[in-house]
Write an enzyme that holds these catalytic residues in place. Structure first.
Site, PDB file in Angstrom:
ATOM      1  N   ALA A  93       0.765  -1.432   0.045  1.00 51.31           N
ATOM      2  CA  ALA A  93       0.093  -0.131   0.020  1.00 51.31           C
ATOM      3  C   ALA A  93       0.824   1.206  -0.262  1.00 51.31           C
ATOM      4  O   ALA A  93       1.820   1.431   0.738  1.00 51.31           O
ATOM      5  CB  ALA A  93      -0.813   0.029   1.067  1.00 51.31           C
ATOM      6  N   SER A 121       5.562  -0.707  -1.360  1.00 54.30           N
ATOM      7  CA  SER A 121       4.984  -0.147  -2.753  1.00 54.30           C
ATOM      8  C   SER A 121       6.036   0.821  -3.312  1.00 54.30           C
ATOM      9  O   SER A 121       6.818   1.341  -2.829  1.00 54.30           O
ATOM     10  CB  SER A 121       3.718   0.825  -2.532  1.00 54.30           C
ATOM     11  OG  SER A 121       3.369   1.569  -3.470  1.00 54.30           O
ATOM     12  N   TYR A 145       5.082  -0.248  -9.833  1.00 50.51           N
ATOM     13  CA  TYR A 145       4.266   0.218 -10.544  1.00 50.51           C
ATOM     14  C   TYR A 145       5.072   0.634 -11.906  1.00 50.51           C
ATOM     15  O   TYR A 145       5.858   1.371 -11.613  1.00 50.51           O
ATOM     16  CB  TYR A 145       3.520   1.528  -9.943  1.00 50.51           C
ATOM     17  CG  TYR A 145       2.323   1.474  -9.058  1.00 50.51           C
ATOM     18  CD1 TYR A 145       1.024   0.676  -9.663  1.00 50.51           C
ATOM     19  CD2 TYR A 145       2.547   1.694  -7.718  1.00 50.51           C
ATOM     20  CE1 TYR A 145       0.168   0.794  -8.699  1.00 50.51           C
ATOM     21  CE2 TYR A 145       1.320   1.501  -6.912  1.00 50.51           C
ATOM     22  CZ  TYR A 145       0.265   1.089  -7.243  1.00 50.51           C
ATOM     23  OH  TYR A 145      -0.945   0.914  -6.565  1.00 50.51           O
ATOM     24  N   THR A 171       2.289  -4.754 -10.348  1.00 52.35           N
ATOM     25  CA  THR A 171       0.675  -4.582 -10.398  1.00 52.35           C
ATOM     26  C   THR A 171       0.479  -4.201 -11.857  1.00 52.35           C
ATOM     27  O   THR A 171       0.842  -3.271 -12.354  1.00 52.35           O
ATOM     28  CB  THR A 171       0.563  -3.152  -9.261  1.00 52.35           C
ATOM     29  OG1 THR A 171       0.726  -3.598  -7.932  1.00 52.35           O
ATOM     30  CG2 THR A 171      -0.903  -2.833  -9.474  1.00 52.35           C
ATOM     31  N   LYS A 240       0.033  -8.884  -9.759  1.00 57.20           N
ATOM     32  CA  LYS A 240      -0.858  -8.757  -8.953  1.00 57.20           C
ATOM     33  C   LYS A 240      -2.196  -7.776  -9.799  1.00 57.20           C
ATOM     34  O   LYS A 240      -1.805  -6.961 -10.572  1.00 57.20           O
ATOM     35  CB  LYS A 240      -0.408  -7.532  -7.921  1.00 57.20           C
ATOM     36  CG  LYS A 240      -1.284  -7.069  -6.992  1.00 57.20           C
ATOM     37  CD  LYS A 240      -0.743  -6.111  -5.861  1.00 57.20           C
ATOM     38  CE  LYS A 240      -1.659  -5.592  -4.977  1.00 57.20           C
ATOM     39  NZ  LYS A 240      -2.711  -4.824  -5.256  1.00 57.20           N
ATOM     40  N   HIS A 264      -7.416  -4.178  -6.098  1.00 59.60           N
ATOM     41  CA  HIS A 264      -6.974  -3.251  -5.537  1.00 59.60           C
ATOM     42  C   HIS A 264      -7.887  -2.626  -4.476  1.00 59.60           C
ATOM     43  O   HIS A 264      -7.876  -1.444  -4.214  1.00 59.60           O
ATOM     44  CB  HIS A 264      -6.902  -2.266  -6.590  1.00 59.60           C
ATOM     45  CG  HIS A 264      -5.533  -1.343  -6.688  1.00 59.60           C
ATOM     46  ND1 HIS A 264      -4.400  -1.886  -7.681  1.00 59.60           N
ATOM     47  CD2 HIS A 264      -5.100  -0.457  -5.858  1.00 59.60           C
ATOM     48  CE1 HIS A 264      -3.541  -0.922  -7.385  1.00 59.60           C
ATOM     49  NE2 HIS A 264      -3.944  -0.184  -6.311  1.00 59.60           N
ATOM     50  N   GLY A 297     -10.722  -6.787   1.015  1.00 56.77           N
ATOM     51  CA  GLY A 297     -11.822  -6.941   2.019  1.00 56.77           C
ATOM     52  C   GLY A 297     -11.622  -7.914   3.387  1.00 56.77           C
ATOM     53  O   GLY A 297     -12.488  -8.120   4.018  1.00 56.77           O
TER      54      GLY A 297
END
Length: 366
Positions: A93, A121, A145, A171, A240, A264, A297
């Site tokens: 994150a 991240s 990223y 990702t 991911k 995500h 979640g």
């Protein structure tokens, strides 16, 4: 509190007494400034998918088992050749300095305390090297990223390899940013420099909005990029943002050594399925060829259990751990994972599953 560029950061360091993980959000909201809290907590559009992520765990039930002649279950496990004390890991994150002055360094320290895997991240508040150092040798993954600028990608990958990262998480579901209304309402711009952007070629990340950050991101990502990163780093590449069996098979065909099932955290395509609802079909397609990480979640030990029984090898989460970070620093992070482990152990005992491998074979009612 620590104040940087007018933004108030928590500097708390304490163990937490936790009733449950959902209760952490309201407590953290009281100490994280509104812009930062909106960025951390928010999902895309009307947040339908974000809400479904947790609700979807109710779509299956754990079968209780009683006459199993077992006691003292264990959460110890192994994944990607790494011995771990728990299957629970930190999802990669961004910008954890929004929650705490020590940012990802404190998160890494807390995850190491409980023997859990840390992933950091590209858009971390602390550098790859500093985050790795805070873990004091504990295993960490680095999440990339991809930028349009391959030299920038190489510089990050070089730093990750040098810092001892055990794998690269690529990702692929964030080629554009989801429409996040909380950030628009708050006119949110990152108040804290992003260490990896400062060190390398794309400015400091301070004072930028979400759209500006994503403007530098690669919009075209293909199986060839998986191969390229694997060959460049000689590290396992975990893809991911996989939400379909077709993409899982494409990733494995390109040399991916791990599949990361995630939407995500409901921050990208609103109206897409809950991450848990696609896990089983993806796991069937993968058929044990590579490990599977799952997130989105997760708020309960039973959610961890169900994800493992539904095909995951590791179960990641971010928001509750970040709230624990805000409320208690490294010790708060450790407290969150410890509480989730405690819930998981109860579920394991009541389901007659002594080991994590037993959990993976447990029966779910669908």
């Amino acid at each position: 509190m620590t104040v940087i560029n007018g933004y108030e950061q928590s500097d708390r360091e304490q163990k937490l007494t936790i009733l449950n993980l959902p209760s952490l959000e309201a407590a953290a909201k009281k100490i994280i400034p509104s812009g930062g809290f909106g960025y951390i907590s928010g999902g895309s559009e009307d947040e339908w998918t974000l809400k479904q992520n947790t609700m979807a765990f109710n779509h299956v039930q754990i079968v209780p088992r009683a006459l199993t002649d077992m006691e003292q279950p264990s959460t110890q496990t192994q994944a990607f050749g790494i011995d771990l004390k728990t299957p629970i890991m930190m999802a990669p994150a961004a910008a954890q300095g929004l929650a705490h002055a020590r940012g990802e360094a404190a998160t890494a320290e807390g995850m190491a305390q409980v023997g859990a895997l840390m992933a950091q991240s590209t858009y971390s508040s602390t550098s790859i090297a500093d985050t790795a150092a805070a873990g004091k040798g504990a295993p960490q993954f680095f999440q990339l990223y991809m930028s349009k600028d391959w030299d920038f990608n190489q510089s990050l990958l070089d730093e990750a390899v040098k810092a001892g990262a055990k794998a690269i998480i690529l990702t692929v579901d964030a080629t554009v940013d989801g429409y996040r209304e909380a950030d628009i309402i708050n006119n949110f711009q990152f108040p804290i420099p992003m260490a990896n952007l400062t060190k390398f070629s794309e400015g400091d990340g301070k004072g930028k909005g979400i759209m500006e950050i994503y403007a530098a991101a690669a919009q075209k990502i293909s199986p060839a990029d998986v191969r390229r990163i694997t060959e460049y780093t000689n590290l396992p590449v975990i893809v991911k943002g996989i939400q379909s069996p077709e993409d899982a098979l494409l990733a494995i065909g390109a040399g991916a050594q791990g599949i990361y099932v995630s939407n995500h955290g409901g921050r990208q395509l609103n109206g897409g399925p809950a991450s848990f609802d696609v896990l089983h079909e993806i796991a069937q397609a993968v058929n044990g060829r590579v490990p599977i990480i799952f997130d989105s979640g997760v708020r309960r030990g039973s959610h961890v259990f169900k994800a493992l029984a539904n095909g995951a090898d590791l179960v990641a989460l971010a928001r509750p751990i970040i709230y624990g970070l805000a409320l208690g620093g490294a010790q708060g992070v450790a407290s969150v994972v410890s509480h989730l482990n405690d819930e998981l152990l109860i579920d394991m005992q009541l389901a007659g599953t002594k080991t994590i491998e037993d959990v993976k074979r447990a029966k779910l009612l669908r």
